[in-house]
Write a protein that holds these residues in place. Structure first.
Motif, PDB file in Angstrom:
ATOM      1  N   GLY A  37       0.715  -1.056  -0.128  1.00  0.00           N
ATOM      2  CA  GLY A  37      -0.034   0.090  -0.149  1.00  0.00           C
ATOM      3  C   GLY A  37       0.801   1.419  -0.016  1.00  0.00           C
ATOM      4  N   GLY A  38       1.964   1.106   0.274  1.00  0.00           N
ATOM      5  CA  GLY A  38       3.155   2.263   0.294  1.00  0.00           C
ATOM      6  C   GLY A  38       3.573   2.647  -1.234  1.00  0.00           C
ATOM      7  N   SER A  39       4.428   3.653  -1.099  1.00  0.00           N
ATOM      8  CA  SER A  39       4.800   4.411  -2.499  1.00  0.00           C
ATOM      9  C   SER A  39       6.335   4.432  -2.382  1.00  0.00           C
ATOM     10  N   LEU A  40       6.837   4.315  -3.517  1.00  0.00           N
ATOM     11  CA  LEU A  40       8.230   4.676  -3.595  1.00  0.00           C
ATOM     12  C   LEU A  40       8.346   5.340  -4.938  1.00  0.00           C
ATOM     13  N   ARG A  41       9.651   6.236  -5.008  1.00  0.00           N
ATOM     14  CA  ARG A  41       9.887   6.965  -6.236  1.00  0.00           C
ATOM     15  C   ARG A  41      11.190   6.583  -6.561  1.00  0.00           C
ATOM     16  N   LEU A  42      11.443   5.789  -7.694  1.00  0.00           N
ATOM     17  CA  LEU A  42      12.819   5.527  -8.183  1.00  0.00           C
ATOM     18  C   LEU A  42      13.432   6.769  -9.101  1.00  0.00           C
ATOM     19  N   SER A  43      14.679   6.805  -8.873  1.00  0.00           N
ATOM     20  CA  SER A  43      15.248   7.847  -9.729  1.00  0.00           C
ATOM     21  C   SER A  43      16.460   7.074 -10.410  1.00  0.00           C
ATOM     22  N   CYS A  44      16.693   7.639 -11.888  1.00  0.00           N
ATOM     23  CA  CYS A  44      17.970   7.223 -12.456  1.00  0.00           C
ATOM     24  C   CYS A  44      18.476   8.225 -13.141  1.00  0.00           C
ATOM     25  N   ALA A  45      19.826   8.482 -12.703  1.00  0.00           N
ATOM     26  CA  ALA A  45      20.734   9.503 -13.016  1.00  0.00           C
ATOM     27  C   ALA A  45      21.734   8.910 -14.171  1.00  0.00           C
ATOM     28  N   ALA A  46      21.563   9.725 -15.369  1.00  0.00           N
ATOM     29  CA  ALA A  46      22.351   9.395 -16.504  1.00  0.00           C
ATOM     30  C   ALA A  46      23.536  10.404 -16.632  1.00  0.00           C
ATOM     31  N   SER A  47      24.396   9.629 -16.980  1.00  0.00           N
ATOM     32  CA  SER A  47      25.827  10.590 -17.251  1.00  0.00           C
ATOM     33  C   SER A  47      26.352   9.946 -18.398  1.00  0.00           C
ATOM     34  N   GLY A  48      27.267  10.802 -19.132  1.00  0.00           N
ATOM     35  CA  GLY A  48      27.889  10.643 -20.664  1.00  0.00           C
ATOM     36  C   GLY A  48      27.046  10.413 -21.461  1.00  0.00           C
ATOM     37  N   TRP A  49      25.981  10.862 -21.482  1.00  0.00           N
ATOM     38  CA  TRP A  49      24.690  10.898 -22.615  1.00  0.00           C
ATOM     39  C   TRP A  49      23.711  11.923 -22.402  1.00  0.00           C
ATOM     40  N   ILE A  50      23.551  12.302 -23.611  1.00  0.00           N
ATOM     41  CA  ILE A  50      22.519  13.428 -23.882  1.00  0.00           C
ATOM     42  C   ILE A  50      21.200  12.918 -23.495  1.00  0.00           C
ATOM     43  N   PHE A  51      20.814  12.929 -22.440  1.00  0.00           N
ATOM     44  CA  PHE A  51      19.465  12.338 -21.754  1.00  0.00           C
ATOM     45  C   PHE A  51      18.284  12.448 -22.720  1.00  0.00           C
ATOM     46  N   SER A  52      18.245  13.695 -23.378  1.00  0.00           N
ATOM     47  CA  SER A  52      16.842  14.480 -23.654  1.00  0.00           C
ATOM     48  C   SER A  52      16.566  13.955 -24.837  1.00  0.00           C
ATOM     49  N   PHE A  53      17.647  13.356 -25.843  1.00  0.00           N
ATOM     50  CA  PHE A  53      17.411  13.003 -27.200  1.00  0.00           C
ATOM     51  C   PHE A  53      16.956  11.607 -27.364  1.00  0.00           C
ATOM     52  N   ASN A  54      16.779  10.749 -26.242  1.00  0.00           N
ATOM     53  CA  ASN A  54      16.471   9.364 -26.420  1.00  0.00           C
ATOM     54  C   ASN A  54      15.374   9.094 -25.250  1.00  0.00           C
ATOM     55  N   GLY A  55      14.595   8.025 -25.771  1.00  0.00           N
ATOM     56  CA  GLY A  55      13.584   7.318 -24.957  1.00  0.00           C
ATOM     57  C   GLY A  55      14.404   6.574 -23.788  1.00  0.00           C
ATOM     58  N   ALA A  56      13.633   6.367 -22.801  1.00  0.00           N
ATOM     59  CA  ALA A  56      14.027   5.749 -21.665  1.00  0.00           C
ATOM     60  C   ALA A  56      12.990   4.834 -21.114  1.00  0.00           C
ATOM     61  N   SER A  57      13.525   3.956 -20.323  1.00  0.00           N
ATOM     62  CA  SER A  57      12.424   2.824 -19.624  1.00  0.00           C
ATOM     63  C   SER A  57      12.670   2.375 -18.316  1.00  0.00           C
ATOM     64  N   TRP A  58      11.736   1.997 -17.668  1.00  0.00           N
ATOM     65  CA  TRP A  58      11.979   1.135 -16.573  1.00  0.00           C
ATOM     66  C   TRP A  58      11.276  -0.332 -16.948  1.00  0.00           C
ATOM     67  N   TYR A  59      12.401  -1.279 -16.511  1.00  0.00           N
ATOM     68  CA  TYR A  59      12.230  -2.628 -16.569  1.00  0.00           C
ATOM     69  C   TYR A  59      12.019  -3.368 -15.240  1.00  0.00           C
ATOM     70  N   ARG A  60      11.496  -4.525 -14.775  1.00  0.00           N
ATOM     71  CA  ARG A  60      11.670  -4.992 -13.840  1.00  0.00           C
ATOM     72  C   ARG A  60      11.928  -6.654 -13.681  1.00  0.00           C
ATOM     73  N   GLN A  61      12.583  -6.975 -12.712  1.00  0.00           N
ATOM     74  CA  GLN A  61      12.712  -8.573 -12.833  1.00  0.00           C
ATOM     75  C   GLN A  61      12.511  -9.243 -11.698  1.00  0.00           C
ATOM     76  N   ALA A  62      11.573  -9.901 -11.228  1.00  0.00           N
ATOM     77  CA  ALA A  62      11.424 -10.632 -10.045  1.00  0.00           C
ATOM     78  C   ALA A  62      12.275 -12.078 -10.164  1.00  0.00           C
TER      79      ALA A  62
END
Length: 120
Positions: A15-40
């Protein structure tokens, strides 16, 4: 060298919440699509959400209505807000970068992952 570094995972009650962050470096982030995946454990790696360079979002059926993907291009950071978490959301969550701006573009980079554990 491109690096994607996830953070924000942890142990949370159902029932709780979390906010995940992903900091990118070495890459112009705004030009590209980005995704979140998960694996149990014992399962395949699945798409959670994707955001294009133009801000169009795509959500998989894994977390219907409970997740929001966003990006801050000025900070070169990708986010995943997750609400109403369930024990079945327990997984390693990975940030990815795509070769082009679309969510249909191939994935070119993966982060190391951040663990999310939801206790019942």
């Amino acid at each position: 060298q491109v690096q994607l570094v996830e953070s924000g995972g942890g142990l949370v009650q159902a029932g709780g919440s979390l906010r995940l962050s992903c900091a990118a470096s070495g890459w112009i982030f705004s030009f590209n699509g980005a995704s979140w995946y998960r694996q149990a454990p014992g399962k395949e790696r699945d798409l959670v959400a994707c955001i294009s360079s133009g801000g169009t979002t795509v959500y998989a059926s894994s977390m219907p209505g409970r997740s929001t993907i966003s990006r801050d291009n000025a900070k070169n950071t990708l986010y995943l807000q997750m609400n109403s978490l369930k024990p079945e959301d327990t997984a390693m969550y990975y940030c990815t970068a795509r070769t082009g701006g679309s969510c249909n573009s191939p994935i070119i980079h993966w982060g190391q992952g951040t663990q999310v554990t939801v206790a019942s």
